[in-house]
Design an enzyme around this catalytic site. Structure first.
Site, mmCIF file in Angstrom:
data_model
loop_
_atom_site.group_PDB
_atom_site.id
_atom_site.type_symbol
_atom_site.label_atom_id
_atom_site.label_comp_id
_atom_site.label_asym_id
_atom_site.label_seq_id
_atom_site.Cartn_x
_atom_site.Cartn_y
_atom_site.Cartn_z
ATOM 1 N N GLU A 33 1.314 -1.167 -0.458
ATOM 2 C CA GLU A 33 0.077 -0.147 -0.079
ATOM 3 C C GLU A 33 0.603 1.202 0.483
ATOM 4 O O GLU A 33 1.744 1.650 0.712
ATOM 5 C CB GLU A 33 -0.622 0.077 1.223
ATOM 6 C CG GLU A 33 -2.151 0.481 1.307
ATOM 7 C CD GLU A 33 -2.103 2.667 1.819
ATOM 8 O OE1 GLU A 33 -1.770 3.362 0.738
ATOM 9 O OE2 GLU A 33 -1.511 2.578 2.765
ATOM 10 N N CYS A 61 -2.487 8.961 4.501
ATOM 11 C CA CYS A 61 -2.451 8.387 2.420
ATOM 12 C C CYS A 61 -3.508 8.589 2.037
ATOM 13 O O CYS A 61 -3.602 8.629 0.770
ATOM 14 C CB CYS A 61 -2.070 7.287 2.848
ATOM 15 S SG CYS A 61 -2.629 5.688 3.245
#
Length: 521
Positions: free
Chosen positions: A288, A326
């Site tokens: 990720e 993020c």
């Protein structure tokens, strides 16, 4: 040589002591402890014990409190021999843990969840100190960490499989088993939450692990180790080692004894991980990575009854946790008909609701401060309009800065080719750009190497689907942000990563599947 148990740990590994770190459930108490104790020395957690490294003089990394700029902890930079010792401990524990019944693994995970809840305020205090986030934000992330263990503790009690018949003569069914030993590497922006997002499913599905948090924010992982010990997780099932990427992380990822890697962090590091394990084709990879996420605002979202929500969602997506998430929406595209209205309302709202030291914390490190500042200096050089914020002072002396504070910054008149629109700044900086059509909005939103998340603000039900299904992002929120159901797939497109985690998607990461064929006779 491997690691050796520590017999003279004063603090803070002992859960039972009431005069040290485990009594610090307020920011004031924690500050007093740091002032009186000096730097806190963190220890690795290997084979169920807190351990020093095998070196008599192990290298340490200074950990700084972002709000003050002062060193408050020393993090061991674990060397290759000690990393390998931790991996061997996990390897040794794997056969027993993988055969432990799901109901028993579930009880262990529930106990960890309960312990996190019991120590909620203390964990939030140290997370706030270590990462720079507000105490309110830290509490939310502690709650989510507890939820990670709670969710996967029950998920594994209700597993299903698929069975099929072949010409009425054969029964075929899918059988899953734990994949082995995992390297779990988490970032510095949401340290406890994202570390538990990896550890909980890994252990739930019968794997063992060596986890490495960011060297910038290691405290909550250290405290979590104590909770694993108190929960009586069997020795070697979960090991936590501290250190940097080039030394500790690389050794961990490259080891032939590691069966899989779950990593959250930068795209550059994710690329390096893929290169390191290219020849180890059997390794499971879940990466990720970065994001430069768009928020799309259409004119109907600024109508009466929707306007306040639109402004609030766009602001939280931009500035929550100082923009160090993020999933933050750092590129805002607004339909031109309401562009001026949105910019003014958004600027007024942010200036009132997001204030340094109250609802906005410090950025995580001096290095990150310098990075974000460099982009703000670039904005000045490019003649960009600052609707809010400015270029903060340059900081050179890490020990006398007074903290790494960057005010929320709103930029307009930014060229589409500017690095301000392309690069992941990962700070309290947002750009606002007008668009003339739905097609242009989608085109600009997708004009990025990243594809992690997107926010769509509209009152038009048809547009919700029409645009939402065109956005190149692994997660799309409509008229909201950061809502999570832990069974849904989490991950990105393009350079934002490979693989998905969450519920059955985490099961795919941490298990191997075989098809068993049985004859009817």
């Amino acid at each position: 040589m491997g690691s050796k148990p520590v017999t003279n740990v004063q603090e803070p590994g002992d859960l039972d002591r009431k005069d040290g770190i485990w009594s610090c459930n307020t920011l004031e108490k924690a500050a007093s402890l740091i002032q009186s104790h000096g730097p806190l020395h963190l220890l690795n957690y290997v084979q169920g014990e807190f351990q020093t490294t095998s070196s008599t003089k192990p290298p340490y990394i200074d950990s700084y409190e972002p709000k003050t700029g002062t060193a408050y902890a020393k993090v061991p930079c674990t060397q290759p021999d000690d990393v390998e010792a931790a991996i061997r401990a996990a390897k040794l524990a794997f056969p027993g843990w993988s055969k432990t019944p799901c109901a028993e693994r579930s009880r262990y995970l529930r106990r960890v969840s309960e312990l996190i809840q019991e120590h909620r305020e203390l964990l939030a205090v140290w997370e706030s100190i270590d990462q720079g986030k507000t105490i309110e934000r830290a509490r939310i992330e502690v709650d989510r960490a507890a939820a990670n263990f709670s969710y996967f503790s029950t998920f594994i009690l209700h597993e299903q499989t698929a069975a099929r018949m072949v010409d009425s003569a054969w029964l075929t069914y899918e059988h899953r088993s734990p994949a082995g030993v995992f390297a779990l590497i988490s970032p510095w922006n949401m340290p406890l939450y994202l570390l538990t997002w990896k550890i909980a499913p890994c252990l739930a599905f019968g794997c063992t692990a060596v986890a490495k948090p960011s060297e910038v924010t290691s405290m909550s992982a250290f405290l979590l180790s104590s909770l694993f010990k108190k929960a009586n997780i069997p020795a070697g099932v979960i090991n936590i080692v501290f250190g940097d990427g080039p030394t500790t992380g690389s050794t961990l990822v490259a080891s032939s004894l590691i069966n899989g890697v779950s990593f959250t962090g930068s795209t550059a590091t994710g690329i390096n991980i893929r290169r390191m394990v290219a020849a180890q084709i059997n390794k499971h990879l879940s990466l990720e990575l970065g994001g430069k996420n768009p928020t799309l605002v259409f004119s109907d979202a600024m109508s009466n009854g929707h306007r306040d929500r639109t402004i609030s969602v766009a602001a939280s997506a931009a500035f929550e946790n100082q923009g160090e998430i993020c999933l933050c929406g750092s590129r805002i595209y607004v339909e031109r008909a309401v562009y001026d209205e949105f910019v003014q309302s958004f600027t007024d709202y942010v200036s009132q609701k997001y204030t340094l030291g109250k609802t906005v914390g410090a950025v995580a490190s001096l290095q990150h401060y310098a990075k974000v500042r460099s982009y703000l200096q670039l904005a000045t050089d490019e003649g960009v309009t600052f609707k809010l914020g400015g270029v903060p002072d340059a900081l050179d002396n890490v020990d006398s800065t007074g903290g790494y504070w960057i005010a929320p910054t709103i930029l307009t008149n930014v060229a589409p080719t500017s690095a301000l629109q392309k690069d992941e700044i990962f700070g309290p900086v947002v750009t606002i750009t007008p668009v003339d059509s739905e097609e242009e909005a989608v085109g600009l939103a997708n004009d990025s190497e990243y594809g992690l998340a997107a926010v769509l603000l509209t009152a038009d039900g048809g547009r919700m689907r029409r645009v939402g299904e065109q956005l190149e992002a692994g997660l799309v929120w409509v008229n909201g942000w950061l809502v999570r159901e832990l069974g849904t797939p989490f991950g990105g497109m393009k350079s934002s990563g490979v693989g998905r985690e969450g519920g059955e998607y985490s099961r795919d990461v941490f298990t191997v599947v075989r098809t068993v064929h049985l004859p009817a006779y």
